[in-house]
Scaffold this motif. Structure first.
Motif, PDB file in Angstrom:
ATOM      1  N   GLU A   1      78.929 -78.919 -22.802  1.00 24.83           N
ATOM      2  CA  GLU A   1      78.593 -78.283 -24.068  1.00 24.83           C
ATOM      3  C   GLU A   1      78.968 -76.812 -23.994  1.00 24.83           C
ATOM      4  N   VAL A   2      79.830 -76.415 -24.866  1.00 22.79           N
ATOM      5  CA  VAL A   2      80.340 -75.054 -24.864  1.00 22.79           C
ATOM      6  C   VAL A   2      79.407 -74.166 -25.667  1.00 22.79           C
ATOM      7  N   ARG A   3      79.044 -73.037 -25.081  1.00 27.48           N
ATOM      8  CA  ARG A   3      78.211 -72.054 -25.765  1.00 27.48           C
ATOM      9  C   ARG A   3      78.974 -70.737 -25.832  1.00 27.48           C
ATOM     10  N   ASN A   4      78.921 -70.115 -26.995  1.00 25.55           N
ATOM     11  CA  ASN A   4      79.537 -68.804 -27.176  1.00 25.55           C
ATOM     12  C   ASN A   4      78.452 -67.738 -27.114  1.00 25.55           C
ATOM     13  N   LEU A   5      78.705 -66.739 -26.286  1.00 27.85           N
ATOM     14  CA  LEU A   5      77.778 -65.620 -26.153  1.00 27.85           C
ATOM     15  C   LEU A   5      78.452 -64.367 -26.703  1.00 27.85           C
ATOM     16  N   TYR A   6      77.767 -63.644 -27.572  1.00 32.27           N
ATOM     17  CA  TYR A   6      78.300 -62.414 -28.152  1.00 32.27           C
ATOM     18  C   TYR A   6      77.406 -61.263 -27.726  1.00 32.27           C
ATOM     19  N   PHE A   7      78.024 -60.202 -27.186  1.00 29.76           N
ATOM     20  CA  PHE A   7      77.275 -59.049 -26.697  1.00 29.76           C
ATOM     21  C   PHE A   7      77.708 -57.782 -27.417  1.00 29.76           C
ATOM     22  N   PHE A   8      76.712 -56.943 -27.748  1.00 33.56           N
ATOM     23  CA  PHE A   8      76.978 -55.621 -28.285  1.00 33.56           C
ATOM     24  C   PHE A   8      75.812 -54.727 -27.893  1.00 33.56           C
ATOM     25  N   ASP A   9      75.945 -53.415 -28.084  1.00 34.85           N
ATOM     26  CA  ASP A   9      74.868 -52.484 -27.785  1.00 34.85           C
ATOM     27  C   ASP A   9      74.660 -51.581 -28.992  1.00 34.85           C
ATOM     28  N   SER A  10      73.533 -51.755 -29.681  1.00 33.27           N
ATOM     29  CA  SER A  10      73.273 -50.997 -30.908  1.00 33.27           C
ATOM     30  C   SER A  10      73.032 -49.508 -30.643  1.00 33.27           C
TER      31      SER A  10
ATOM     32  N   GLU B 208      81.572 -58.636 -28.279  1.00 38.13           N
ATOM     33  CA  GLU B 208      82.484 -59.288 -27.344  1.00 38.13           C
ATOM     34  C   GLU B 208      81.977 -60.690 -27.044  1.00 38.13           C
ATOM     35  N   ARG B 209      82.909 -61.656 -26.924  1.00 37.36           N
ATOM     36  CA  ARG B 209      82.542 -63.058 -26.747  1.00 37.36           C
ATOM     37  C   ARG B 209      82.826 -63.537 -25.333  1.00 37.36           C
ATOM     38  N   PHE B 210      81.868 -64.265 -24.784  1.00 36.08           N
ATOM     39  CA  PHE B 210      82.021 -65.014 -23.546  1.00 36.08           C
ATOM     40  C   PHE B 210      81.779 -66.478 -23.884  1.00 36.08           C
ATOM     41  N   THR B 211      82.416 -67.372 -23.175  1.00 36.81           N
ATOM     42  CA  THR B 211      82.191 -68.798 -23.359  1.00 36.81           C
ATOM     43  C   THR B 211      81.683 -69.364 -22.048  1.00 36.81           C
ATOM     44  N   ILE B 212      80.569 -70.094 -22.114  1.00 33.59           N
ATOM     45  CA  ILE B 212      79.990 -70.697 -20.916  1.00 33.59           C
ATOM     46  C   ILE B 212      79.708 -72.164 -21.182  1.00 33.59           C
TER      47      ILE B 212
ATOM     48  N   ILE C 140      74.545 -73.045 -29.737  1.00 33.24           N
ATOM     49  CA  ILE C 140      75.988 -73.009 -29.522  1.00 33.24           C
ATOM     50  C   ILE C 140      76.513 -71.583 -29.696  1.00 33.24           C
ATOM     51  N   GLU C 141      75.960 -70.846 -30.655  1.00 31.34           N
ATOM     52  CA  GLU C 141      76.345 -69.449 -30.900  1.00 31.34           C
ATOM     53  C   GLU C 141      75.130 -68.583 -30.596  1.00 31.34           C
ATOM     54  N   ASN C 142      75.258 -67.632 -29.676  1.00 35.75           N
ATOM     55  CA  ASN C 142      74.154 -66.769 -29.266  1.00 35.75           C
ATOM     56  C   ASN C 142      74.616 -65.322 -29.282  1.00 35.75           C
ATOM     57  N   THR C 143      73.837 -64.455 -29.920  1.00 36.99           N
ATOM     58  CA  THR C 143      74.177 -63.040 -29.994  1.00 36.99           C
ATOM     59  C   THR C 143      73.091 -62.234 -29.296  1.00 36.99           C
ATOM     60  N   TYR C 144      73.529 -61.294 -28.455  1.00 31.30           N
ATOM     61  CA  TYR C 144      72.599 -60.488 -27.676  1.00 31.30           C
ATOM     62  C   TYR C 144      72.899 -59.008 -27.873  1.00 31.30           C
ATOM     63  N   ASP C 145      71.844 -58.246 -28.146  1.00 28.07           N
ATOM     64  CA  ASP C 145      71.952 -56.782 -28.210  1.00 28.07           C
ATOM     65  C   ASP C 145      71.453 -56.250 -26.864  1.00 28.07           C
ATOM     66  N   LEU C 146      72.315 -55.539 -26.139  1.00 26.80           N
ATOM     67  CA  LEU C 146      71.917 -55.022 -24.831  1.00 26.80           C
ATOM     68  C   LEU C 146      70.767 -54.025 -24.925  1.00 26.80           C
TER      69      LEU C 146
END
Length: 183
Positions: free
Chosen positions: A105-114, A140-144, A172-178
């Motif tokens: 199962e492919v998950r997309n991770l998106y990272f940014f810093d507000s 920015e996207r990572f795939t895991i 499947i789509e996850n967004t993270y603010d550092l």
């Protein structure tokens, strides 16, 4: 005087070669102008071509899509075999369970810093190393392939140490603010 003119002309040539690479025209030109055209061409040829990067990215995305399509195809084949009476319900359920266990199962991770800070991050100590942007639109996207992962944050300030966090990717789509992760 002739040496200076030839130096500038060669710097323009290096800039032209660098225009379709990650260094870019301006980077190749300035490196050649400040250091030497020979060093400039070496650095330029050592950098990746932009079309190579685009090809690698497209290839990775194609493989992600292919994994999901294979699972769906296999599941459809099993269901049609069950409907036609070629296999029993027990065999169908066991094969479906096997497919589910082996599914990637492919998950997309998106990272940014507000907060606009500059970090380099690694996911699961492999993959690409990126500088994080400061808005969700440029995340920015990572795939895991796992639901749990280790995020390593490397600050741009050399006096700060690297920090690792164990996080979950439930969707499947996850967004993270550092800014929320690093406190």
């Amino acid at each position: 005087m002739e040496i200076i003119i030839s130096w500038i002309i060669l710097s323009f040539v290096v800039g032209a070669v660098a225009s379709n690479r990650t260094t870019g025209f301006l980077g190749g030109f300035l490196i050649s102008l400040l250091l030497s055209p020979l060093i400039g061409i070496i650095i330029t040829l050592a950098s990746k071509r932009k079309d190579t990067i685009a090809f690698e990215k497209a290839l990775l995305e194609k493989n992600e899509y292919k994994n999901n399509v294979n699972y769906i195809d296999e599941l459809f084949k099993l269901k049609s075999l069950l409907d036609s009476g070629a296999i029993t319900n027990e065999l169908y359920e066991s094969e479906k369970l096997r497919l589910d266990r082996n599914r990637v199962e492919v998950r997309n991770l998106y990272f940014f810093d507000s907060k606009g800070r500059t970090f380099t991050i690694h996911v699961n100590n492999r993959g690409k190393s990126i500088k994080v942007k400061n808005s969700i639109a440029n995340a920015e996207r990572f795939t895991i392939n796992e639901s749990e992962f280790i995020l390593t944050v490397i600050p741009s300030n050399i006096f700060l140490s690297n920090r690792s966090f164990k996080l979950n990717a439930p969707d499947i789509e996850n967004t993270y603010d550092l800014a929320d992760i690093i406190k």
